[in-house]
Design a protein around this motif. Structure first.
Motif, PDB file in Angstrom:
ATOM      1  N   ALA D  96       0.827  -1.461  -0.027  1.00  0.00           N
ATOM      2  CA  ALA D  96       0.201  -0.124   0.060  1.00  0.00           C
ATOM      3  C   ALA D  96       0.842   1.299   0.057  1.00  0.00           C
ATOM      4  O   ALA D  96       0.704   2.260  -0.709  1.00  0.00           O
ATOM      5  CB  ALA D  96      -1.028  -0.049   1.135  1.00  0.00           C
ATOM      6  N   VAL D  97       2.016   1.109   0.873  1.00  0.00           N
ATOM      7  CA  VAL D  97       2.877   2.445   0.824  1.00  0.00           C
ATOM      8  C   VAL D  97       3.508   2.703  -0.478  1.00  0.00           C
ATOM      9  O   VAL D  97       3.580   3.625  -0.907  1.00  0.00           O
ATOM     10  CB  VAL D  97       4.068   2.348   1.957  1.00  0.00           C
ATOM     11  CG1 VAL D  97       4.775   3.195   2.120  1.00  0.00           C
ATOM     12  CG2 VAL D  97       3.195   2.263   3.495  1.00  0.00           C
ATOM     13  N   ARG D  98       3.826   1.599  -1.135  1.00  0.00           N
ATOM     14  CA  ARG D  98       4.339   1.563  -2.349  1.00  0.00           C
ATOM     15  C   ARG D  98       3.516   2.225  -3.366  1.00  0.00           C
ATOM     16  O   ARG D  98       3.847   3.169  -4.266  1.00  0.00           O
ATOM     17  CB  ARG D  98       5.057   0.489  -2.992  1.00  0.00           C
ATOM     18  CG  ARG D  98       6.402  -0.006  -2.514  1.00  0.00           C
ATOM     19  CD  ARG D  98       7.317   1.014  -2.953  1.00  0.00           C
ATOM     20  NE  ARG D  98       7.797   1.150  -4.299  1.00  0.00           N
ATOM     21  CZ  ARG D  98       8.606   0.563  -4.669  1.00  0.00           C
ATOM     22  NH1 ARG D  98       9.745   0.019  -3.832  1.00  0.00           N
ATOM     23  NH2 ARG D  98       9.045   0.799  -5.833  1.00  0.00           N
ATOM     24  N   TYR D 100       0.968   3.909  -2.765  1.00  0.00           N
ATOM     25  CA  TYR D 100       0.790   5.650  -2.546  1.00  0.00           C
ATOM     26  C   TYR D 100       1.929   6.252  -2.894  1.00  0.00           C
ATOM     27  O   TYR D 100       1.617   7.380  -3.687  1.00  0.00           O
ATOM     28  CB  TYR D 100       0.577   5.621  -1.010  1.00  0.00           C
ATOM     29  CG  TYR D 100       0.506   7.055  -0.662  1.00  0.00           C
ATOM     30  CD1 TYR D 100      -0.796   7.667  -0.691  1.00  0.00           C
ATOM     31  CD2 TYR D 100       1.404   7.709  -0.139  1.00  0.00           C
ATOM     32  CE1 TYR D 100      -1.140   8.881  -0.219  1.00  0.00           C
ATOM     33  CE2 TYR D 100       1.150   9.078   0.298  1.00  0.00           C
ATOM     34  CZ  TYR D 100      -0.044   9.662   0.223  1.00  0.00           C
ATOM     35  OH  TYR D 100      -0.333  10.913   0.473  1.00  0.00           O
TER      36      TYR D 100
END
Lengths: 235, 85, 165, 116
Positions: D96-98, D100
């Motif tokens: 998810a962080v990637r 984002y």
């Protein structure tokens, strides 16, 4: 709207699967055959007071080995996905006060001691390698949150992680050579039931699992936390 | 007596789970999800599984919450807000 | 020298805690605890130096012992005071954040002082900056920082100055 | 009776988590739904091993020969499953962080093939 309708249908399907299961629960008082066999034989065979530990480390030991491998793979994947670009340092955004730093430094060794206590007594009391490893990782997390340290030595972390993993497999192989099979802890003496040095190699294996799990969880936390570029721009 | 505690804990868990999904603020939702785990660990203790209770309390409610919050802090500054969440 | 002393104190502390955790005396537990404590104090621990601020003198030990009872007495007094304020129909509180100064020079002394202030109900140390503490107080009294310092800090400080400077 | 309540609560948690996974649009909310599902499954498994009036499967001096124990196997399975659950959640959050950082958004409809 159609998406929500589909979601409701999927939910009803799942409920239809779960409902008969909830309604027709087995009601017999007796334990399943395998469980009663474990409860009967485990204390005499292995000498560990905690039956859950006996099952995790010995009877289902191969599962645990695989589980630790999955944990390792997940940690490596998290580290790979959130790789640092080199010019980032792990500094928190806020300035920690002196009280916070010295308090974190004071509590850290005591938390580590508690983690070691939990995984060394995994065969006697509730707890064991997984719980102890988590407590150790929490101690390092306290250092990070209180701002006592900015970053960890990754070489030491991966050294602890791989050495304990290697030793875990080595102890398992020792069971194959000097006892009945792979992961058999009975090549060390049984000791007195209920004392610390008992249950063969179970405390050794659980301690190694504790170190490995602690290092892996710390790796996940270290990879997830917010890094700041050297210039002071948020990553 | 035990059965009342179990019912209360179960209702609280379901309420916390609903809160976690329908809370506007993401960090509040993460905390509510941690509360679900914490209540679950109390239930495990009542179910005579202290090993599981310890693991759930340490991992489910402490480390998972911290990992979520770390991820949130890296995803700050969302441009579009979700009207339904 | 300070680091060496800190590690000796940590060794004693960890052995005591290990003994309490594994209470009925057992020689095997003692061996395991000794090894754990020795490994622990040989690790490069960040910020462990603060334990070296304890003084070795007999006077410091006596003051440390008396401080426990003094702190408990203060705790009791503050509890009664806050309970009175909460139960009073007029709710006589006047909360605010005040700045107090401490004479203590060592990190350990400041840590103990800040935690003693926080643990007594009614006062909470919210931030510290060098020798300035910012304390949230349930009923702010006095006009100058000096008077407030006298009211909040001075009692604890007299003991802590002897224990760890 | 306790088993019925525990298993129902677990099943309801699974359904709530599934609902969140299907209807929420923020990636973080979807992952929260997944972890609630996880908790519900663990609760069902541990609940199935419970027996009325049984004690924890840890032997000490207070245990007499006739004591009933709860089933230790579900406890052992769930113990490892919880740790794996954390690792999987962390992996999903890392994705998810990637995502984002590549799109600047955490909403699921921004990741359709034709969104670019």
């Amino acid at each position: 709207m159609i998406k929500r309708f589909l979601a409701i249908i999927a939910l009803l399907g799942a409920a239809a699967v779960l409902l008969p299961f909830v309604l027709n629960l087995p009601t017999e008082e007796a334990l399943p055959e395998l469980a009663s066999k474990y409860i009967e034989n485990a204390p005499g065979e292995l000498g560990a007071a905690n039956l859950v530990t006996s099952i995790i480390v010995t009877y289902r030991g191969l599962d645990t080995l695989g589980e630790v491998a999955v944990l390792f793979a997940a940690t490596a994947a998290v580290g790979l996905l959130l790789k640092r670009t080199g010019n980032e340092v792990g500094v928190s955004h806020w300035k920690s006060s002196e009280i916070l730093k010295s308090g974190g430094g004071f509590l850290f060794p005591l938390i580590i001691l508690y983690g070691v206590y939990i995984f060394l007594h995994g065969h006697l009391t509730p707890g064991g390698g997984f719980q102890g490893g988590v407590v150790i990782a929490t101690g390092f997390l306290l250092l990070l949150l209180s701002g006592s340290v900015d970053s960890f030595n990754h070489t030491v972390m991966s050294l602890v992680e791989s050495l304990s993993g290697f030793a875990y497999v080595a102890v398992a192989l020792a069971g194959l050579i000097w006892a009945a099979g792979f992961l058999d802890p009975r090549f060390l003496p049984q000791g007195d039931f209920g004392r610390l040095f008992s249950a063969g190699a179970i405390p050794v294996i659980y301690s190694l699992i504790g170190l490995k799990v602690g290092a892996e969880l710390l790796g996940i936390l270290d990879a997830m936390r917010c890094k700041v570029r050297r210039e002071g721009v948020t990553a | 007596m035990n059965i009342f505690i179990v019912i209360i804990l179960g209702v609280l868990m379901l309420a916390a789970a609903g809160t976690a999904l329908y809370m506007k603020s993401l960090s509040a939702a993460v905390i509510a999800a941690g509360a679900v785990s914490l209540l679950a660990s109390v239930l495990y203790l009542l179910l005579a599984a202290p090993d599981v209770a310890m693991t759930e309390a340490a991992i489910g409610s402490a480390l998972t919450t911290v990992v979520f919050l770390y991820a949130l802090s890296r995803m700050r500054g969302t441009k579009k807000e979700d009207p339904r969440d | 020298m300070r680091n060496f002393k800190a590690r000796v104190i940590l060794l004693i502390l960890t052995l005591c805690i290990w003994y309490l955790l594994t209470y009925p005396f057992d020689s095997q537990e003692l061996i395991a605890g000794g090894i754990t404590a020795l490994v622990l104090i040989l690790l490069p621990l960040p910020g462990i130096g603060i334990l070296g601020d304890f003084r070795w003198t007999p006077k410091a030990f006596i003051f440390g012992f008396v401080y426990l009872f003094y702190f408990l007495w203060q705790l009791l007094k503050a509890n009664v005071d806050v309970a009175f304020r909460v139960l009073h129909p007029k709710l006589p509180i006047e909360p605010g954040i005040v700045r107090v100064k401490t004479k203590l020079k060592t990190p350990l002394g400041r840590l103990l002082l800040a935690n003693s202030i926080t643990l007594t109900p009614g006062t909470i140390t919210v931030e510290s900056d060098g020798e300035d503490f910012y304390v949230h107080w349930i009923k702010v009294e006095g006009i100058h920082d000096k008077e407030r310092t006298e009211k909040i800090v001075a009692g604890f400080e007299g003991f802590l100055e002897v224990i760890c400077g | 009776m306790i088993i019925q309540i525990i298993v129902s609560v677990g099943a309801l948690l699974v359904l709530i988590g599934l609902w969140g996974l299907l209807t929420r649009r923020n990636l973080i909310k979807m992952i929260i739904g997944f972890s609630i599902m996880d908790t519900g499954t663990h609760l069902i498994i541990v609940g199935l091993g419970y027996r009325e009036g049984a004690t924890a499967p840890i032997l000490d001096s207070s245990i007499t020969p006739g004591t009933h124990f709860v089933d230790p196997i579900p406890s052992a399975l769930v113990l490892t499953a919880i740790v794996i659950g954390l690792a999987v959640t962390a992996l999903m959050l890392a994705y998810a962080v990637r995502l984002y950082s590549s799109r600047g958004s955490a909403l699921i409809e921004d990741f359709k093939e034709n969104a670019l």
